[in-house]
Design a protein around this motif. Structure first.
Motif, PDB file in Angstrom:
ATOM      1  N   ALA A  83       0.833  -1.205   0.000  1.00  0.00           N
ATOM      2  CA  ALA A  83       0.000   0.000   0.000  1.00  0.00           C
ATOM      3  C   ALA A  83       0.869   1.257   0.000  1.00  0.00           C
ATOM      4  O   ALA A  83       0.608   2.193  -0.763  1.00  0.00           O
ATOM      5  N   LEU A  84       1.898   1.256   0.838  1.00  0.00           N
ATOM      6  CA  LEU A  84       2.782   2.411   0.930  1.00  0.00           C
ATOM      7  C   LEU A  84       3.409   2.731  -0.424  1.00  0.00           C
ATOM      8  O   LEU A  84       3.451   3.894  -0.841  1.00  0.00           O
ATOM      9  N   ILE A  85       3.847   1.702  -1.131  1.00  0.00           N
ATOM     10  CA  ILE A  85       4.460   1.900  -2.451  1.00  0.00           C
ATOM     11  C   ILE A  85       3.470   2.573  -3.412  1.00  0.00           C
ATOM     12  O   ILE A  85       3.817   3.519  -4.127  1.00  0.00           O
ATOM     13  N   PHE A  86       2.217   2.115  -3.402  1.00  0.00           N
ATOM     14  CA  PHE A  86       1.231   2.693  -4.323  1.00  0.00           C
ATOM     15  C   PHE A  86       0.805   4.094  -3.898  1.00  0.00           C
ATOM     16  O   PHE A  86       0.579   4.958  -4.754  1.00  0.00           O
ATOM     17  N   TYR A  87       0.689   4.361  -2.584  1.00  0.00           N
ATOM     18  CA  TYR A  87       0.402   5.737  -2.151  1.00  0.00           C
ATOM     19  C   TYR A  87       1.530   6.658  -2.595  1.00  0.00           C
ATOM     20  O   TYR A  87       1.292   7.762  -3.099  1.00  0.00           O
ATOM     21  N   GLN A  88       2.776   6.215  -2.421  1.00  0.00           N
ATOM     22  CA  GLN A  88       3.913   7.047  -2.833  1.00  0.00           C
ATOM     23  C   GLN A  88       3.900   7.283  -4.332  1.00  0.00           C
ATOM     24  O   GLN A  88       4.200   8.394  -4.788  1.00  0.00           O
ATOM     25  N   SER A  89       3.522   6.268  -5.103  1.00  0.00           N
ATOM     26  CA  SER A  89       3.432   6.436  -6.564  1.00  0.00           C
ATOM     27  C   SER A  89       2.356   7.448  -6.923  1.00  0.00           C
ATOM     28  O   SER A  89       2.556   8.310  -7.780  1.00  0.00           O
ATOM     29  N   ALA A  90       1.202   7.347  -6.272  1.00  0.00           N
ATOM     30  CA  ALA A  90       0.110   8.299  -6.536  1.00  0.00           C
ATOM     31  C   ALA A  90       0.551   9.716  -6.215  1.00  0.00           C
ATOM     32  O   ALA A  90       0.272  10.652  -6.969  1.00  0.00           O
ATOM     33  N   LEU A  91       1.255   9.878  -5.101  1.00  0.00           N
ATOM     34  CA  LEU A  91       1.666  11.216  -4.676  1.00  0.00           C
ATOM     35  C   LEU A  91       2.843  11.753  -5.484  1.00  0.00           C
ATOM     36  O   LEU A  91       3.022  12.966  -5.564  1.00  0.00           O
ATOM     37  N   ARG A  92       3.605  10.863  -6.108  1.00  0.00           N
ATOM     38  CA  ARG A  92       4.644  11.342  -7.043  1.00  0.00           C
ATOM     39  C   ARG A  92       3.984  11.981  -8.257  1.00  0.00           C
ATOM     40  O   ARG A  92       4.453  12.979  -8.779  1.00  0.00           O
ATOM     41  N   VAL A  93       2.871  11.380  -8.701  1.00  0.00           N
ATOM     42  CA  VAL A  93       2.153  11.902  -9.866  1.00  0.00           C
ATOM     43  C   VAL A  93       1.388  13.167  -9.490  1.00  0.00           C
ATOM     44  O   VAL A  93       1.381  14.144 -10.228  1.00  0.00           O
ATOM     45  N   GLU A  94       0.726  13.130  -8.338  1.00  0.00           N
ATOM     46  CA  GLU A  94      -0.123  14.256  -7.905  1.00  0.00           C
ATOM     47  C   GLU A  94       0.077  14.472  -6.403  1.00  0.00           C
ATOM     48  O   GLU A  94      -0.685  13.935  -5.583  1.00  0.00           O
ATOM     49  N   PRO A  95       1.099  15.265  -6.028  1.00  0.00           N
ATOM     50  CA  PRO A  95       1.424  15.450  -4.608  1.00  0.00           C
ATOM     51  C   PRO A  95       0.271  16.012  -3.767  1.00  0.00           C
ATOM     52  O   PRO A  95       0.229  15.801  -2.563  1.00  0.00           O
ATOM     53  N   ARG A  96      -0.657  16.697  -4.407  1.00  0.00           N
ATOM     54  CA  ARG A  96      -1.757  17.330  -3.678  1.00  0.00           C
ATOM     55  C   ARG A  96      -3.025  16.469  -3.666  1.00  0.00           C
ATOM     56  O   ARG A  96      -4.075  16.943  -3.259  1.00  0.00           O
ATOM     57  N   HIS A  97      -2.931  15.222  -4.089  1.00  0.00           N
ATOM     58  CA  HIS A  97      -4.109  14.344  -4.187  1.00  0.00           C
ATOM     59  C   HIS A  97      -4.719  14.154  -2.789  1.00  0.00           C
ATOM     60  O   HIS A  97      -4.099  13.543  -1.915  1.00  0.00           O
ATOM     61  N   PRO A  98      -5.943  14.685  -2.563  1.00  0.00           N
ATOM     62  CA  PRO A  98      -6.517  14.634  -1.210  1.00  0.00           C
ATOM     63  C   PRO A  98      -6.696  13.209  -0.672  1.00  0.00           C
ATOM     64  O   PRO A  98      -6.326  12.924   0.460  1.00  0.00           O
TER      65      PRO A  98
END
Length: 124
Positions: A55-70
């Motif tokens: 999960a941590l890996i995928f959250y980090q990937s999402a936030l690399r793409v969109e750091p402000r993703h709520p």
């Protein structure tokens, strides 16, 4: 990816069918590798299955793409609550606040998770 596809995946998540949701989300990810919503939903599904490292890996990937993703920021904070990393959870809450999301459900939900954790553990 269509809204209907995403709606059926969200239904699976709501019903607790996380493995099925993950399978479908990976199909969607194949069509859209850098979609922060898909990455965040994969992370959420893994978190619900207690696969915290994945999960941590995928959250980090999402936030690399969109750091402000709520949602990704909220759910990453909840992962930190669930893994007893309250300092990191608090940082995620502060990040949501810095993004002017105090009025958002994401901020409210994470704040509540942190408060519940503190109440259950008796920590200040």
């Amino acid at each position: 990816s269509t809204n209907a596809d995403l709606e059926s995946i969200l239904r699976l998540i709501d019903e607790g069918e996380y493995s099925g949701a993950i399978d479908q989300l990976h199909v969607e990810l194949g069509n859209d590798r850098d979609n922060p919503e898909i990455l965040s939903l994969i992370a959420l599904s893994h978190r619900k299955l207690l696969n915290y490292e994945v999960a941590l890996i995928f959250y980090q990937s999402a936030l690399r793409v969109e750091p402000r993703h709520p949602g990704a920021n909220q759910h990453l904070g909840e992962l930190f609550v669930e893994t007893n990393q309250l300092d990191k959870a608090q940082k995620q809450l502060e990040l949501l606040e810095s993004l002017n999301l105090i009025a958002s459900s994401e901020y409210a939900d994470l704040k509540e998770s942190i408060e519940q954790y503190r109440h259950q553990t008796g920590s200040a």
